[in-house]
Design a protein around this motif. Structure first.
Motif, PDB file in Angstrom:
ATOM      1  N   THR A   1       0.989  -1.334  -0.221  1.00 10.00           N
ATOM      2  CA  THR A   1      -0.498  -0.162   0.261  1.00 10.00           C
ATOM      3  C   THR A   1       0.568   1.496   0.404  1.00 10.00           C
ATOM      4  N   ASP A   2       0.287   2.608  -0.513  1.00 10.20           N
ATOM      5  CA  ASP A   2       1.009   3.763  -0.128  1.00 10.20           C
ATOM      6  C   ASP A   2       0.996   3.983   1.019  1.00 10.20           C
ATOM      7  N   GLU A   3       1.240   5.524   1.750  1.00  6.10           N
ATOM      8  CA  GLU A   3       1.176   6.227   3.427  1.00  6.10           C
ATOM      9  C   GLU A   3       0.229   6.164   3.680  1.00  6.10           C
ATOM     10  N   PHE A   4      -1.584   6.109   2.502  1.00  6.44           N
ATOM     11  CA  PHE A   4      -2.859   6.307   2.908  1.00  6.44           C
ATOM     12  C   PHE A   4      -3.326   4.640   3.001  1.00  6.44           C
ATOM     13  N   CYS A   5      -2.545   3.393   2.633  1.00  6.44           N
ATOM     14  CA  CYS A   5      -3.234   2.405   2.679  1.00  6.44           C
ATOM     15  C   CYS A   5      -3.763   2.250   1.909  1.00  6.44           C
TER      16      CYS A   5
ATOM     17  N   LEU B   1       1.806  -4.673  15.023  1.00 10.00           N
ATOM     18  CA  LEU B   1       0.740  -3.417  16.186  1.00 10.00           C
ATOM     19  C   LEU B   1      -0.775  -3.272  15.878  1.00 10.00           C
ATOM     20  N   ALA B   2      -1.310  -3.984  17.050  1.00  6.89           N
ATOM     21  CA  ALA B   2      -2.879  -3.694  16.766  1.00  6.89           C
ATOM     22  C   ALA B   2      -3.913  -2.466  16.767  1.00  6.89           C
ATOM     23  N   HIS B   3      -2.428  -1.675  17.680  1.00  3.30           N
ATOM     24  CA  HIS B   3      -2.853   0.125  17.730  1.00  3.30           C
ATOM     25  C   HIS B   3      -2.600   0.653  16.574  1.00  3.30           C
ATOM     26  N   LYS B   4      -2.164   0.166  15.879  1.00  2.00           N
ATOM     27  CA  LYS B   4      -1.229   1.034  14.652  1.00  2.00           C
ATOM     28  C   LYS B   4      -2.743   0.247  13.161  1.00  2.00           C
ATOM     29  N   ALA B   5      -3.022  -0.305  12.987  1.00  3.31           N
ATOM     30  CA  ALA B   5      -4.353  -1.147  12.278  1.00  3.31           C
ATOM     31  C   ALA B   5      -5.509  -0.388  13.006  1.00  3.31           C
ATOM     32  N   SER B   6      -5.373   0.154  13.995  1.00  2.00           N
ATOM     33  CA  SER B   6      -6.954   0.986  14.776  1.00  2.00           C
ATOM     34  C   SER B   6      -7.002   2.033  14.435  1.00  2.00           C
ATOM     35  N   HIS B   7      -5.824   3.018  13.744  1.00  2.16           N
ATOM     36  CA  HIS B   7      -5.304   4.099  13.563  1.00  2.16           C
ATOM     37  C   HIS B   7      -6.000   3.987  12.242  1.00  2.16           C
ATOM     38  N   GLU B   8      -5.318   3.370  10.953  1.00  4.21           N
ATOM     39  CA  GLU B   8      -4.757   3.231  10.032  1.00  4.21           C
ATOM     40  C   GLU B   8      -6.310   3.300   9.193  1.00  4.21           C
ATOM     41  N   ALA B   9      -7.342   2.643  10.897  1.00  2.00           N
ATOM     42  CA  ALA B   9      -8.972   2.264  10.300  1.00  2.00           C
ATOM     43  C   ALA B   9      -9.454   3.427  10.117  1.00  2.00           C
ATOM     44  N   VAL B  10      -9.280   3.962  11.496  1.00  4.65           N
ATOM     45  CA  VAL B  10      -9.386   5.366  10.663  1.00  4.65           C
ATOM     46  C   VAL B  10      -9.497   6.373   9.979  1.00  4.65           C
ATOM     47  N   MET B  11      -8.707   6.616   9.694  1.00  5.49           N
ATOM     48  CA  MET B  11      -7.630   6.843   8.570  1.00  5.49           C
ATOM     49  C   MET B  11      -7.705   6.704   7.615  1.00  5.49           C
ATOM     50  N   VAL B  12      -8.247   5.554   6.732  1.00  6.73           N
ATOM     51  CA  VAL B  12      -9.306   5.512   5.814  1.00  6.73           C
ATOM     52  C   VAL B  12     -10.662   5.395   5.578  1.00  6.73           C
TER      53      VAL B  12
ATOM     54  N   VAL C   1      -7.400  13.770   5.999  1.00  7.98           N
ATOM     55  CA  VAL C   1      -6.685  12.705   6.782  1.00  7.98           C
ATOM     56  C   VAL C   1      -5.086  13.007   6.945  1.00  7.98           C
ATOM     57  N   HIS C   2      -4.705  12.868   7.047  1.00 12.38           N
ATOM     58  CA  HIS C   2      -2.493  13.113   7.009  1.00 12.38           C
ATOM     59  C   HIS C   2      -2.200  11.416   7.123  1.00 12.38           C
ATOM     60  N   PRO C   3      -1.573  10.325   6.604  1.00 10.83           N
ATOM     61  CA  PRO C   3      -0.224   9.310   6.838  1.00 10.83           C
ATOM     62  C   PRO C   3      -0.112   9.036   8.622  1.00 10.83           C
TER      63      PRO C   3
END
Length: 464
Positions: free
Chosen positions: A294-298, A317-328, A337-339
């Motif tokens: 993926t790119d920096e925006f998933c 890491l679970a917390h990384k996944a959760s923040h990517e989820a919110v961003m997407v 949004v910001h990467p």
């Protein structure tokens, strides 16, 4: 007829998937989420949460044996492994059920089954009632990962375990071999060793916990060995011979292979992405070593398809996944949004003593060309740590000597997995050493060591 067209479809209901679904629903999107096994994914059911519940039991057991140090008396201290496991499963079950409640609360359409991309904007799902097709212009892949199994070292659930077997053990190991000293391997080694198992850890790299700062790794190694754990670095398990109730491990160190017998082996040699059966073939989605690129925006190479969490690669890491989820989800809803900056994501290992870090190690900071200042403060210099009976530990900070930027922070000791967030916030806010030096930390707390470590980097430590 049930709804089949959605603003967003999420495949996988782990800490990435279910968070994306909730955030999307909060923003007014119609959302469907597909899960083939358990709501909450690996994290809630077989990873983060149940392991911490078991490690908490081990921590209490350890403290009970230290009762005399605190002026207390505890005799006949023992454990019931079945009860420890039962508590762990109960905790996991409670949280998994909570995710189902959140899906209903946010009016998210839940489909239990195996999902597969079946054309542009379409997902086919095999359920126990047959097959159905859902459609959306935005599809998020959040299928996570599973334990890597090396040829000849495959788990069988009896003599050789993965993390799942280790969480629901058929017996208490007497002599345990743990292959791999990353967070998963070390946490299970710590748990079983604390309960009295003769534990050996084999690591192919030149030090345990190889992603951590070298000084922290060395501190951890010394502590583990003081607890009776055996550590073999620069070593590789070449072969496992399985017999009746025994495994003979062929361990190579320095070109020489020795054999040793164990009754149980835990393989913790990394993870692989869950990409099978998703229908990625021929879509244009790029896969690199089982992880979706993926790119920096998933965003994947295919418009409208995103990948978040473990399936999208490190850090796992679970917390990384959760923040990517919110961003997407916010990006799909049209928000700015910001990467996410990987260097501002903390890593935590819940062994005894705990380990936590964020940003660059000392070596990485130097290799990046920074002129650095390094501060250290030991737990033995902190009043709260001494009062808690937890005087073993270290807080280390790394700063850019020119700008005062906090490049990295590394900790080992009691409750550092809670303390690290202070430095994470500091990095997110682009805090300098001056900001941290002028921050008033409460007394008596373990957090004072964070202040003292900063002061030490600039030759101003007060209590050491």
């Amino acid at each position: 007829m049930s709804q089949t067209q959605f603003d967003m479809i999420v495949i996988g209901a782990g800490p990435g998937g279910y968070v994306a679904a909730i955030r999307g629903a909060q923003l007014g999107l119609s959302v469907a989420i597909i899960e083939r096994e358990h709501m909450g994914g690996i994290c809630l059911n077989w990873g983060c949460i149940p392991t911490k519940a078991m490690l908490r039991s081990a921590e209490v057991f350890h403290l009970m044996h230290r009762a005399k140090e605190f002026g207390l008396s505890a005799t006949g201290v023992d454990y019931d492994l079945d009860a420890v496991v039962a508590r762990s499963r109960k905790v996991a079950g409670q949280l998994s059920g909570g995710i189902s409640h959140l899906m209903k609360k946010n009016k998210i359409h839940v489909v239990m089954g195996q999902a597969r991309l079946s054309g542009t904007g379409r997902v086919s799902v095999k359920t126990d009632k047959g097959e159905e097709t859902l459609s959306s212009d935005h599809i998020i892949l959040a299928t996570g990962a599973r334990a890597r199994e090396l040829p000849g070292l495959e788990a069988d659930g009896d003599l050789v375990w993965t993390y799942k077997h280790a969480l629901t053990p058929p017996r208490m190991p007497k002599k345990l071999l743990v292959i791999g000293s990353g967070a998963i391997g070390i946490e299970f080694a710590s748990f079983y060793n604390t309960l009295g198992c003769d534990t050996t850890v084999v690591e192919v790299m030149d030090r345990v916990l190889p992603v951590e700062d070298e000084e922290i790794s060395a501190f951890a190694r010394k502590s583990f060995m003081a607890q009776g754990m055996k550590i073999r670095e620069n070593s590789m398990v070449k072969q496992l011979d399985r017999g009746k109730g025994v495994v003979t491990a062929h361990i190579e160190t320095g070109g020489k292979v020795n054999t040793e017998e164990f009754d149980t082996v835990i393989s913790a040699v990394g993870i692989v992405g869950n990409i099978e059966g998703l229908g990625l073939e021929g879509t244009g989605i790029e896969v690199d070593r089982t992880h979706v690129v993926t790119d920096e925006f998933c965003r994947t190479a295919v418009e409208g398809i995103y990948a978040i969490g473990d399936i999208a690669g490190a850090p796992w890491l679970a917390h990384k996944a959760s923040h990517e989820a919110v961003m997407v989800a916010e990006m799909i809803a049209g928000k700015t949004v910001h990467p996410i900056k990987p260097g501002s994501i903390a890593g935590c290992t819940y062994c005894h003593p705990q380990i936590a870090s964020v940003g660059m190690t000392e070596v990485q900071a130097k290799e990046a060309g920074n002129d650095i200042k390094v501060g250290r403060f030991p737990f033995m210099g902190n009043g709260k740590a001494i009062a808690l009976g937890e005087a073993e530990g270290l807080v280390k900070t790394v700063f850019d000597a020119q700008t005062g930027e906090l490049l990295g922070a590394h900790m080992i000791g009691a409750e550092v997995t809670e303390l690290i967030q202070g430095y994470v916030i500091g990095r997110q806010l682009e805090t300098t050493e001056e900001d941290l030096i002028h921050t008033v930390f409460p007394h008596p707390t373990l957090s004072e060591m964070m202040h003292e470590s900063v002061l030490d980097a600039y030759g101003r430590a007060i209590h050491f």
